[in-house]
Structures are given as structure tokens and as C-alpha cells.
Design an enzyme around this catalytic site. Structure first.
Site, PDB file in Angstrom:
ATOM      1  N   ARG A 138      49.569  32.634  37.954  1.00 41.31           N
ATOM      2  CA  ARG A 138      48.609  31.544  38.187  1.00 41.31           C
ATOM      3  C   ARG A 138      49.325  30.248  38.570  1.00 41.31           C
ATOM      4  NH1 ARG A 138      45.408  32.272  33.002  1.00 41.31           N
ATOM      5  NH2 ARG A 138      44.268  34.210  33.266  1.00 41.31           N
TER       6      ARG A 138
ATOM      7  N   ARG B  26      43.877  25.817  38.724  1.00 43.08           N
ATOM      8  CA  ARG B  26      43.126  24.614  38.381  1.00 43.08           C
ATOM      9  C   ARG B  26      43.985  23.462  37.863  1.00 43.08           C
ATOM     10  NH1 ARG B  26      38.686  26.807  34.413  1.00 43.08           N
ATOM     11  NH2 ARG B  26      40.185  28.508  34.162  1.00 43.08           N
TER      12      ARG B  26
ATOM     13  N   ARG C 106      38.669  23.367  45.909  1.00 47.38           N
ATOM     14  CA  ARG C 106      37.556  23.973  45.167  1.00 47.38           C
ATOM     15  C   ARG C 106      36.346  23.044  45.060  1.00 47.38           C
ATOM     16  NH1 ARG C 106      35.208  26.545  43.401  1.00 47.38           N
ATOM     17  NH2 ARG C 106      35.430  27.252  41.256  1.00 47.38           N
TER      18      ARG C 106
ATOM     19  N   ASP D 197      42.084  37.524  43.630  1.00 52.82           N
ATOM     20  CA  ASP D 197      41.579  37.759  42.281  1.00 52.82           C
ATOM     21  C   ASP D 197      41.582  39.247  41.991  1.00 52.82           C
ATOM     22  OD1 ASP D 197      40.131  36.374  39.895  1.00 52.82           O
ATOM     23  OD2 ASP D 197      38.945  38.163  40.313  1.00 52.82           O
TER      24      ASP D 197
ATOM     25  N   TYR E 295      36.721  45.759  32.509  1.00 54.80           N
ATOM     26  CA  TYR E 295      35.834  44.713  33.039  1.00 54.80           C
ATOM     27  C   TYR E 295      34.479  45.306  33.428  1.00 54.80           C
ATOM     28  CZ  TYR E 295      38.842  40.564  33.385  1.00 54.80           C
ATOM     29  OH  TYR E 295      39.593  39.442  33.110  1.00 54.80           O
TER      30      TYR E 295
END
Length: 351
Positions: free
Chosen positions: A27, A31, A40, A76, A153
Site C-alpha cells: 500500500r 490514502r 480520489r 485491488d 471474501y
């Protein structure tokens, strides 16, 4: 001129000697970085993931800002679930939400055999675009989720703390379980091979939820499927096999395969390397939380991990998991500089 194959990262993957320890971060584009937040603010996460030019920009910009020794494809893990017929949404509060139910063998049978290069061309375009604009001496890492993590998931409908539905299926419906993971595994193998063909210099298989399992559960229900994926990958690039919470079954995790084994912060790096064997490279394993703390504390823990590696060829410095969103970007830059500085001193002192 240094070529990509002569890069510190790829040399470490091959367990060749390096003048300092290479470092990249899971990552490392995300963010915590203002450049990412700016993009974003204008586009949704899914739109970004399906825009190859922007994916390339995000991946390359992040690597350049922090000075990492490799870039990782911006994408992703869960995108591959869409071609199977599952709807995928990202909620600010809940994270990823997967809509679609697997309750019977008929549900698995209705899932198509996914050909990622046909159904997900944007990912391979993103690999090509990133490789095209990335500095030629900097390696690009592609990635995918492992069959167990993706199946979890799907069965849970998103992230989970207990994995109750996943474990119930695994224990009570073994035929359905194996059929589901086999179908996912075939798609993952094709997906990673497609990224290699598109220009990825290495690939990483993420088994993010493997740590919810006991050693015997992993061996019986997961190992064969991860092993099948890893054995099916092209041998032209190094493969990193990463899992969290695998400290209790590292030898078995290693059996699944991988040129490099990634470990989280729950296990000491020296013990982990002893467990997996020194004929395999290792990646890890600073606690991501330390990047939100003091510079002195971070330095102390970086030194500890480097000492645990004993200057053995084959150590790639990374976090035990991804960079946390609240991490100050200057701390990430400081970490990269620290690893470069301290490891160079250790390697120099070892001569």
C-alpha cells in the site's frame, strides 16, 4: 547504466548479494499520500482501478515520492471477483462489500471459468502503462489475492473478524469448498501470468486472511490450492508469497511455494527465516503502526530487523502489512532513507 534485472530488489529476490537492503511497502500508494487523495476527490475507487493511465500515475508517483526500490501495480485484490458474477462495492465505513451468494454446488457451477485477459483488460493495460513510464531500472510488482482469501471474501460478503461462514463451508462442505477454490485458483493463475506477460518484473500472491486458520486447517484445506497457483506461474519472474498470521505454520506456508516468503510483524524475522529455510528469500516485517510514532522508536525497530537478517542475501525490507491511512508521508520517506542508510552501514561493516 543499471538495468532492472540488476536492481537491488530483483537481486534480493534471487538471494544475490546487495550493497544495501532493498525496501518497498505494501500500500505504498494510498490514502496517506496527498497526491492520491487529490485524484480520489475527483473519481471513485473503482473508476480509478479501471483507468490504466491513472493507475500508472498513482503507482509511479508514490514510488518517486518515497524513494522505494520497486513500484507495485495500483489495483485491488477483489477486482477479479467481478468476472465471476459478483457485484463489488467499496463502502467508506464497511470496506469492500461483495454481493452474490455461494450456498450450494450449483452456485459454484454457475460461476464462469474466468479468462482475465478478456474480462479485465484494464489491469493488463495498467501493467503495460506503468512499465512504460516507470524508470527502466525500477522493477514493477504485479499481484493477486490467493484462492483462500478471495473465497473468504466471497463467503463472508466482505471482510470478517470471525470467518464463521468460511470455516463452516470449509469443514462441512468439502466438495463445494474445493470446487470453489479450484475455480478461483485457475483464474488467479491466469491473472498473474497475464501480468507477467504484460511486463511485471515480479508478482506477489496475497493470502491476507490465512492467519485465521489453524496449522492443520491450512495444510488440509488451503495448501493444495495455493500450491496449484504457485506451481502454475511462469518461471520468468520471482514470486513473493505473503500471508498474515502465518507464524504458527511457516514451514507449511513455505511448502505452497514462492521465491520470497513475506511475513507479518507477529513473528521475528530471524525465527521466520530459520523456519522457512535460508534457501528462500524473505520479505518483512516492520509493524505499520510504528510509522505513526516517533522517529527514534522507528529507527530502533528498523535496526532490530536488519540485525535479525544478519546481512544474509535475500532480505527485502517491508512492513508486516500495508501502510496505514493515517501515516504521515514524511515518516514513510524517513523509513525508506533509514533502511537504505542503516543497511548500507551494516553491509559495509560486514566486508
Amino acid at each position: 547504466m543499471v538495468t532492472c534485472q540488476q536492481s537491488l530488489f530483483l537481486k534480493a529476490c534471487r538471494r544475490e548479494k546487495t550493497g544495501r537492503t532493498p525496501v518497498w511497502l505494501m500500500r505504498q500508494a494510498g490514502r496517506y499520500m496527498q497526491a492520491y487523495r487529490d485524484i480520489r476527490s475527483k473519481i471513485s475507487f473503482m473508476e480509478l482501478c479501471k483507468n490504466p493511465e491513472l493507475c500508472a500515475e498513482v503507482a509511479i508517483t508514490a514510488r518517486e515520492i518515497i524513494g522505494a526500490d520497486a513500484a507495485i501495480l495500483f489495483s485491488d485484490l477483489l477486482l477479479i471477483l467481478e468476472p465471476f458474477g459478483f457485484e463489488l462495492e467499496y463502502s467508506t465505513k464497511l470496506g469492500p462489500v461483495i454481493m452474490g451468494r455461494i450456498a450450494s454446488q450449483d452456485d459454484v457451477d454457475r460461476m464462469p471459468e474466468v479468462a482475465p485477459q478478456e474480462s479485465m483488460p484494464f489491469v493488463f493495460d495498467a501493467v503495460r502503462q506503468t512499465r512504460k513510464y516507470l524508470q527502466p531500472e525500477i522493477p514493477l510488482i504485479g499481484f493477486a489475492g490467493a484462492p483462500f482469501t478471495l473465497a473468504a471474501y466471497v463467503l463472508e460478503g466482505g471482510a470478517s473478524r470471525t470467518f464463521e461462514k468460511t470455516k463452516h463451508c470449509m469443514r462441512t462442505q468439502p466438495d463445494l469448498w474445493n470446487s470453489l477454490l479450484s475455480k478461483i485458483g485457475r483464474a488467479v493463475t491466469a491473472y498473474l501470468n497475464g501480468q507477467i506477460d504484460a511486463g511485471a518484473d515480479a508478482v506477489q500472491l496475497f493470502d491476507s486472511w490465512a492467519g485465521c486458520l489453524t496449522p492443520s486447517e491450512y495444510r488440509e484445506h488451503v495448501l493444495p490450492h495455493s500450491q496449484s497457483v504457485l506451481r502454475g506461474l511462469k518461471k520468468t519472474v520471482p514470486v513473493i508469497h505473503f500471508g498474515t498470521g502465518t507464524g504458527g505454520f511457516l514451514k507449511t506456508f513455505r511448502e505452497a511455494g514462492g521465491d520470497v516468503i513475506g511475513v507479518d510483524q507477529q513473528v521475528a524475522l530471524d525465527r521466520a527465516w530459520h523456519e522457512i529455510g535460508y534457501d528462500t528469500a524473505i520479505q518483512g516485517n516492520l509493524d505499520p503502526e510504528l510509522l505513526c510514532g516517533s522517529a527514534g522508536d522507528m529507527r530502533k525497530h528498523v535496526m532490530t530487523i536488519l540485525k535479525q537478517a544478519h546481512q544474509r542475501p535475500g532480505h527485502i525490507f517491508n512492513l508486516g502489512h500495508g501502510v496505514l491511512p493515517a501515516t504521515p508521508v514524511e515518516n514513510v520517506i524517513r523509513l525508506i532513507d533509514l533502511v537504505h542508510e542503516l543497511s548500507a552501514m551494516e553491509h559495509e561493516g560486514d566486508r
